[in-house]
Motif scaffolding. Structure first.
Motif, mmCIF file in Angstrom:
data_model
loop_
_atom_site.group_PDB
_atom_site.id
_atom_site.type_symbol
_atom_site.label_atom_id
_atom_site.label_comp_id
_atom_site.label_asym_id
_atom_site.label_seq_id
_atom_site.Cartn_x
_atom_site.Cartn_y
_atom_site.Cartn_z
ATOM 1 N N UNK A 4 -25.622 22.510 10.366
ATOM 2 C CA UNK A 4 -26.368 23.737 10.069
ATOM 3 C C UNK A 4 -27.492 23.999 11.063
ATOM 4 N N UNK A 5 -27.912 22.963 11.810
ATOM 5 C CA UNK A 5 -28.958 23.165 12.818
ATOM 6 C C UNK A 5 -29.155 21.862 13.572
ATOM 7 N N UNK A 6 -29.724 21.955 14.763
ATOM 8 C CA UNK A 6 -30.150 20.754 15.459
ATOM 9 C C UNK A 6 -31.669 20.781 15.569
ATOM 10 N N UNK A 7 -32.235 19.682 16.066
ATOM 11 C CA UNK A 7 -33.687 19.586 16.218
ATOM 12 C C UNK A 7 -34.046 19.630 17.699
ATOM 13 N N UNK A 145 -27.164 12.838 23.500
ATOM 14 C CA UNK A 145 -26.381 12.084 22.524
ATOM 15 C C UNK A 145 -27.134 11.711 21.255
ATOM 16 N N UNK A 146 -28.453 11.616 21.323
ATOM 17 C CA UNK A 146 -29.207 11.185 20.143
ATOM 18 C C UNK A 146 -30.073 12.296 19.548
ATOM 19 N N UNK A 147 -29.864 13.530 19.998
ATOM 20 C CA UNK A 147 -30.553 14.652 19.358
ATOM 21 C C UNK A 147 -30.114 14.718 17.899
ATOM 22 N N UNK A 148 -31.027 15.057 17.021
ATOM 23 C CA UNK A 148 -30.709 15.062 15.596
ATOM 24 C C UNK A 148 -30.037 16.365 15.200
ATOM 25 N N UNK A 149 -28.952 16.245 14.457
ATOM 26 C CA UNK A 149 -28.222 17.398 13.937
ATOM 27 C C UNK A 149 -28.163 17.270 12.422
ATOM 28 N N UNK A 150 -28.614 18.288 11.705
ATOM 29 C CA UNK A 150 -28.541 18.285 10.241
ATOM 30 C C UNK A 150 -27.165 18.761 9.807
ATOM 31 N N UNK A 225 -31.988 9.109 24.931
ATOM 32 C CA UNK A 225 -30.867 9.921 24.498
ATOM 33 C C UNK A 225 -31.253 11.206 23.804
ATOM 34 N N UNK A 226 -32.550 11.501 23.738
ATOM 35 C CA UNK A 226 -33.045 12.727 23.113
ATOM 36 C C UNK A 226 -33.366 13.759 24.203
ATOM 37 N N UNK A 227 -33.590 15.008 23.830
ATOM 38 C CA UNK A 227 -34.071 15.997 24.810
ATOM 39 C C UNK A 227 -35.419 15.547 25.371
ATOM 40 N N UNK A 228 -35.754 16.021 26.571
ATOM 41 C CA UNK A 228 -37.009 15.614 27.194
ATOM 42 C C UNK A 228 -38.169 16.518 26.782
ATOM 43 N N UNK A 229 -38.111 17.017 25.550
ATOM 44 C CA UNK A 229 -39.212 17.779 24.967
ATOM 45 C C UNK A 229 -39.257 17.457 23.480
ATOM 46 N N UNK A 230 -40.377 17.733 22.818
ATOM 47 C CA UNK A 230 -40.499 17.358 21.406
ATOM 48 C C UNK A 230 -39.411 17.993 20.539
ATOM 49 N N UNK A 232 -37.731 19.682 17.251
ATOM 50 C CA UNK A 232 -38.197 20.689 16.300
ATOM 51 C C UNK A 232 -38.445 20.033 14.953
ATOM 52 N N UNK A 233 -39.470 20.479 14.274
ATOM 53 C CA UNK A 233 -39.749 20.012 12.917
ATOM 54 C C UNK A 233 -39.635 21.203 11.975
ATOM 55 N N UNK A 234 -38.858 21.016 10.926
ATOM 56 C CA UNK A 234 -38.647 22.088 9.974
ATOM 57 C C UNK A 234 -39.473 21.830 8.725
#
Length: 251
Positions: A4-7, A145-150, A225-230, A232-234
């Motif tokens: 439904x979304x990524x961070x 590869x390690x970006x968070x996906x809900x 493995x995350x994006x090189x920026x903070x 997103x926080x929902x």
């Protein structure tokens, strides 16, 4: 199992992603009045969809592009646009607008060609943006590869949003396509599994030069493995829908 979304927020406006969403929506709305006319709908699919037999004979080569913007029904359209919305903006952010547009078309064409080669005798039109979007997913897997996906899980009357690392969610999806491709074959059940597989591989491979320019494995290490920026926080990170259990006396 629905993402439904990524961070992974974009750092600039994804104009091409918005344009692709708008173009696909426009084509879908134009076709909507024809849903009750099967003959007219079939004519559109055979005119603008990529028919493997025809493409291999050198006829309708342009349909490798037009087919990317034609969808078979509401769920087909809505599912593709959801995946495009979640994953497309981040690749556009890194590639830039023009290169992302070319990447999208290349992934879509490559996906259709893999399906054509996998089922060369088929006279069933290949339609939909799934192959191009699979390419985006392949590129996303390599870069984030390690970006968070809900992911929303729906099991009968049980609903729960669970955060997944992108690599796990995308590899589960890819594994399902491989299973379908090897067990169903061709485009059985209306699903062109080999187009999905081909698009994913094309996207992954096409993104390798950019990944290497960013540092390759060192890019992963630098950002874990995350994006090189903070990220997103929902406001609501967890679902508030309580799990519901059946009464043990019910049968």
């Amino acid at each position: 199992m629905i993402p439904i979304r990524d961070h992974n927020p974009s750092l600039r406006v994804p104009y091409i992603t918005f344009a692709l969403l708008g173009l696909n929506l426009t084509v879908f709305l134009i076709m909507w009045p024809l849903r009750s006319d099967e003959a007219a709908l079939a004519q559109i699919y055979y005119t603008y969809g990529a028919v493997p037999q025809h493409v291999l004979q050198g006829n309708g080569v342009e349909t490798l592009i037009t087919s990317i913007f034609v969808h078979g029904g509401f769920l087909h359209f809505a599912g593709n646009m959801l995946f495009l919305w979640i994953f497309g903006d981040n690749l556009e952010d890194l590639l830039g607008h023009l290169r992302f547009a070319l990447f999208y078309l290349a992934a879509g064409i490559g996906a259709s060609m893999v399906q054509v080669v996998a089922d060369p005798s088929s006279s069933v039109p290949i339609v939909g943006a799934s192959g191009a979007i699979a390419g985006i997913m392949g590129g996303y897997l390599l870069l984030f590869p390690r970006a968070q996906v809900d992911v929303l899980f729906i099991i009968v009357i049980f609903f729960k949003v669970i955060p997944f690392p992108a690599w796990l969610m995308l590899l589960i999806w890819f594994g399902l396509q491989l299973f379908g491709g090897f067990t169903a074959g061709g485009a059985q059940g209306g699903v062109a599994y080999w187009a999905h597989i081909g698009g994913f591989v094309v996207g992954f491979v096409a993104m390798l030069p950019l990944w290497q320019r960013l540092g390759g494995a060192d890019y992963w290490k630098a950002n874990d493995g995350h994006p090189n920026h903070p990220a997103a926080r929902y406001r609501f990170q967890k679902t508030r829908i309580p799990p519901t259990r059946r009464n043990k006396h019910n049968r």
